[in-house]
Design a protein around this motif. Structure first.
Motif, PDB file in Angstrom:
ATOM      1  N   ARG A 149     -63.049   5.149   0.271  1.00 46.79           N
ATOM      2  CA  ARG A 149     -64.483   4.947   0.066  1.00 46.79           C
ATOM      3  C   ARG A 149     -65.006   5.963  -0.947  1.00 46.79           C
ATOM      4  O   ARG A 149     -64.430   7.041  -1.131  1.00 46.79           O
ATOM      5  CB  ARG A 149     -65.252   5.059   1.378  1.00 46.79           C
ATOM      6  N   TRP A 209     -57.383   2.051   2.887  1.00 49.61           N
ATOM      7  CA  TRP A 209     -58.823   1.907   2.651  1.00 49.61           C
ATOM      8  C   TRP A 209     -59.348   3.260   2.183  1.00 49.61           C
ATOM      9  O   TRP A 209     -59.044   4.304   2.782  1.00 49.61           O
ATOM     10  CB  TRP A 209     -59.556   1.487   3.909  1.00 49.61           C
ATOM     11  N   ALA A 252     -71.080   3.981   1.693  1.00 49.93           N
ATOM     12  CA  ALA A 252     -70.236   4.124   0.511  1.00 49.93           C
ATOM     13  C   ALA A 252     -69.771   2.746   0.066  1.00 49.93           C
ATOM     14  O   ALA A 252     -69.967   1.757   0.780  1.00 49.93           O
ATOM     15  CB  ALA A 252     -69.018   4.997   0.823  1.00 49.93           C
ATOM     16  N   ARG A 302     -63.743   9.572  -4.723  1.00 48.46           N
ATOM     17  CA  ARG A 302     -63.176   8.590  -3.813  1.00 48.46           C
ATOM     18  C   ARG A 302     -62.307   9.308  -2.785  1.00 48.46           C
ATOM     19  O   ARG A 302     -61.519  10.183  -3.127  1.00 48.46           O
ATOM     20  CB  ARG A 302     -62.348   7.570  -4.592  1.00 48.46           C
ATOM     21  N   TYR A 315     -66.494   0.699  -0.243  1.00 44.22           N
ATOM     22  CA  TYR A 315     -65.180   0.758   0.383  1.00 44.22           C
ATOM     23  C   TYR A 315     -64.186  -0.060  -0.440  1.00 44.22           C
ATOM     24  O   TYR A 315     -64.470  -1.216  -0.806  1.00 44.22           O
ATOM     25  CB  TYR A 315     -65.250   0.239   1.808  1.00 44.22           C
ATOM     26  N   GLY A 331     -64.103  -3.431  -4.466  1.00 48.07           N
ATOM     27  CA  GLY A 331     -64.970  -2.688  -3.568  1.00 48.07           C
ATOM     28  C   GLY A 331     -66.022  -3.542  -2.903  1.00 48.07           C
ATOM     29  O   GLY A 331     -66.433  -4.584  -3.423  1.00 48.07           O
ATOM     30  N   ASP A 355     -71.322   7.327   6.570  1.00 45.54           N
ATOM     31  CA  ASP A 355     -70.284   6.353   6.241  1.00 45.54           C
ATOM     32  C   ASP A 355     -70.712   5.445   5.090  1.00 45.54           C
ATOM     33  O   ASP A 355     -69.915   4.628   4.609  1.00 45.54           O
ATOM     34  CB  ASP A 355     -69.958   5.475   7.463  1.00 45.54           C
TER      35      ASP A 355
END
Length: 124
Positions: free
Chosen positions: A38, A36, A92, A45, A94, A117, A90
């Motif tokens: 983000r 994973w 973003a 990224r 993903y 995403g 957090d």
């Protein structure tokens, strides 16, 4: 062909939880390391979490260690990211990624396939 489809993103308050899912098709799933990543607006990224083909070994970015958990179900060709104690930083998009090696990696260029995403927004 290989497809990765993420789901589970959304808007959540700080301190809340979300569970992201990634459905994989077109590959022998258990042979692929999964990750994973983000990407926040204006930023590169970045790696979030990774898991080996068997699911035995997992790896996390320091920023999410203790709050996020990656897991996989090889019978269902699924990988998950449980996110707890979410913070505004957090926020973003993903991405789920598959690497045609058993091991996972924190390097984006070492992944062969990417999903489209899913947006995660954490309000403070």
């Amino acid at each position: 062909q290989v497809q990765l489809v993420e789901s589970g993103g959304g808007l959540v308050q700080a301190g809340g939880s979300l569970r992201l899912s990634c459905a994989a098709s077109g590959l022998t799933f258990s042979r692929y390391g999964m990750g994973w990543f983000r990407q926040a607006p204006g930023k590169e990224r970045e790696f979030v979490a990774g898991i080996t083909g068997s699911g035995i070994s997992t790896y996390y970015a320091d920023s999410v260690k203790g709050r996020f958990t990656i897991s996989r179900d090889n019978a269902k060709n699924m990988v998950y990211l449980q996110m707890n104690s979410l913070k505004a930083e957090d926020t973003a998009v993903y991405y789920c990624a598959a690497r045609s090696q058993y091991r996972t990696s924190s390097i984006t260029s070492q992944y062969d396939y990417w999903g489209q995403g899913t947006q995660v927004t954490v309000s403070s």
